[in-house]
Design a protein around this motif. Sequence first.
Motif, PDB file in Angstrom:
ATOM      1  N   UNK A 319      -7.110 -17.427   6.166  1.00  0.00           N
ATOM      2  CA  UNK A 319      -8.370 -17.537   5.421  1.00  0.00           C
ATOM      3  C   UNK A 319      -8.175 -17.446   3.907  1.00  0.00           C
ATOM      4  N   UNK A 320      -6.919 -17.417   3.472  1.00  0.00           N
ATOM      5  CA  UNK A 320      -6.640 -17.415   2.044  1.00  0.00           C
ATOM      6  C   UNK A 320      -6.663 -16.047   1.400  1.00  0.00           C
ATOM      7  N   UNK A 321      -6.648 -14.991   2.187  1.00  0.00           N
ATOM      8  CA  UNK A 321      -6.690 -13.630   1.636  1.00  0.00           C
ATOM      9  C   UNK A 321      -5.277 -13.054   1.545  1.00  0.00           C
ATOM     10  N   UNK A 322      -4.862 -12.566   0.373  1.00  0.00           N
ATOM     11  CA  UNK A 322      -3.537 -11.932   0.227  1.00  0.00           C
ATOM     12  C   UNK A 322      -3.558 -10.505   0.786  1.00  0.00           C
ATOM     13  N   UNK A 323      -3.562 -10.408   2.123  1.00  0.00           N
ATOM     14  CA  UNK A 323      -3.800  -9.123   2.793  1.00  0.00           C
ATOM     15  C   UNK A 323      -2.740  -8.079   2.455  1.00  0.00           C
ATOM     16  N   UNK A 324      -1.457  -8.474   2.497  1.00  0.00           N
ATOM     17  CA  UNK A 324      -0.394  -7.502   2.204  1.00  0.00           C
ATOM     18  C   UNK A 324      -0.553  -6.965   0.782  1.00  0.00           C
ATOM     19  N   UNK A 325      -0.833  -7.869  -0.153  1.00  0.00           N
ATOM     20  CA  UNK A 325      -1.043  -7.452  -1.531  1.00  0.00           C
ATOM     21  C   UNK A 325      -2.231  -6.525  -1.663  1.00  0.00           C
ATOM     22  N   UNK A 326      -3.294  -6.794  -0.908  1.00  0.00           N
ATOM     23  CA  UNK A 326      -4.483  -5.935  -0.963  1.00  0.00           C
ATOM     24  C   UNK A 326      -4.176  -4.529  -0.472  1.00  0.00           C
ATOM     25  N   UNK A 327      -3.359  -4.434   0.557  1.00  0.00           N
ATOM     26  CA  UNK A 327      -2.992  -3.112   1.086  1.00  0.00           C
ATOM     27  C   UNK A 327      -2.183  -2.333   0.052  1.00  0.00           C
ATOM     28  N   UNK A 328      -1.240  -3.018  -0.599  1.00  0.00           N
ATOM     29  CA  UNK A 328      -0.448  -2.371  -1.655  1.00  0.00           C
ATOM     30  C   UNK A 328      -1.357  -1.914  -2.796  1.00  0.00           C
ATOM     31  N   UNK A 329      -2.312  -2.764  -3.172  1.00  0.00           N
ATOM     32  CA  UNK A 329      -3.271  -2.405  -4.226  1.00  0.00           C
ATOM     33  C   UNK A 329      -4.099  -1.195  -3.813  1.00  0.00           C
ATOM     34  N   UNK A 330      -4.476  -1.143  -2.545  1.00  0.00           N
ATOM     35  CA  UNK A 330      -5.240  -0.006  -2.043  1.00  0.00           C
ATOM     36  C   UNK A 330      -4.472   1.295  -2.155  1.00  0.00           C
ATOM     37  N   UNK A 331      -3.180   1.247  -1.835  1.00  0.00           N
ATOM     38  CA  UNK A 331      -2.327   2.442  -1.949  1.00  0.00           C
ATOM     39  C   UNK A 331      -2.224   2.875  -3.413  1.00  0.00           C
TER      40      UNK A 331
END
Length: 446
Positions: A319-331
């Motif tokens: 769906x075009x979402x950088x999920x892994x990057x979002x998780x890292x950003x969340x941390x």
Amino acid sequence: MADSSKKMSLMGLTTLVTVNMMGSGIIMLPTNMAQLGAISLLSWIVTAIGSMAIAYCFSQCGIFCTKSGGLSAYTEEAHAKSGFFLCSYLYFISLAIANVAVAISAVGYMSSFVPWLSSGAIPLFIGTVGLLWITTLANFGGPSITGKIGSVTVWGVIIPVAGLSIIGWFWFKADILAAAWDPHNLPISEAVGKAIPLTLWAFLGMESAAQATDAVEDPKRNVPLACLFGTLGAAVVYVLSTTVIQGIIPNDELAKSAAPFALVYAHIFNPMIGNIILALAVMACVGSLLGWQFTLAQTAKMTADQDLFLKLFSKVSARGAPIVGMIVCGVLQTLMAVSTISPNASAQFSKLVNLAAVTNLIPYVTALTGLLVMMHKAKASPAIYTRNTAVLLIAVAYSLYALYACGKDAVFGGTLVLAFGYLLYGFLAKRFVNEPLTVQTRAGNP
């Protein structure tokens, strides 16, 4: 060639710029400005002029620069690949800090519904981190869902704030404003200086205005005008709303409020209306945070695509979402929330705003200086070069003053972040060792 009838008009782009800038940046400002006194309202004049100069220069950068990458691409024009990295890196850090501040704002408003959230440092921390992760997970659906939600929720702030700018004057009392003018007996220069980071915070995001060039009618005319009109429109709403609220709510009461706009509507009408405004503000904060979380991940992705961040930030879902990057950003944002933990939402918010402003202002300066190179390469006419350079000097002067006004603690923190960025780029620089030679060869050609 795109059908011009399907492109955005000057009015449409101006509205878009104003909406994008306002977001959730305004909702805690009355409380923080009241802590200095109504004299802090004078800082709006300085910030409005500086912000309009910055917005204009960015709009010119968008016209002269053909590369993608926004501020980082503008910076690269004058400061090469290391400039691209450091601008992206600092902007990334600034967005992460700002997101924590927005989450704190939202939790401050939510505490009126859930008093436990304001009962101490740990409940405030839990609420902030919980909201950060909820909005991170909600972004897994991709940019189209994020955009649709944000375009609706942002009006939860704009309608009550803009509305107060109009109707609030019926309840405005000059004696209340006069009593709130300078409770701490601060000199004007000191009061304005201390308020600059707060007022600048409300304008952060204006750099996104030039990104819509391809979708705008007559961009060389309309993009600069929309940047200026949009910034001016937001400035008018900011000045009127924060001034009128100082003349309705006594300063001591306003300075202690965790939800100033809900407080003023409850004062004008009744507690039920106040609660409705409260709910709208929470909705707007969550929607704004949702959008900025995606922007944070996209900034990291854009930089990773240039081989300047870890490749994990480039990975996107179906769906075009950088999920892994979002998780890292969340941390990363969770760690930031831990480092600024405080029982007082307003105090925590102010600390983060100052640091976010510093890490945003440095990319502003580097991107602004790129305009000089762009105009030289494009062989801009003497009239355009002179006009743009004059505005650029105003924009840079304001940026440097704002850096100074953020205070030594925030500047010290920003300097440490910047120095660490140079270390990170040292490990990446070997990927681009041939690029300076290429530039030198070109420069040596007649």
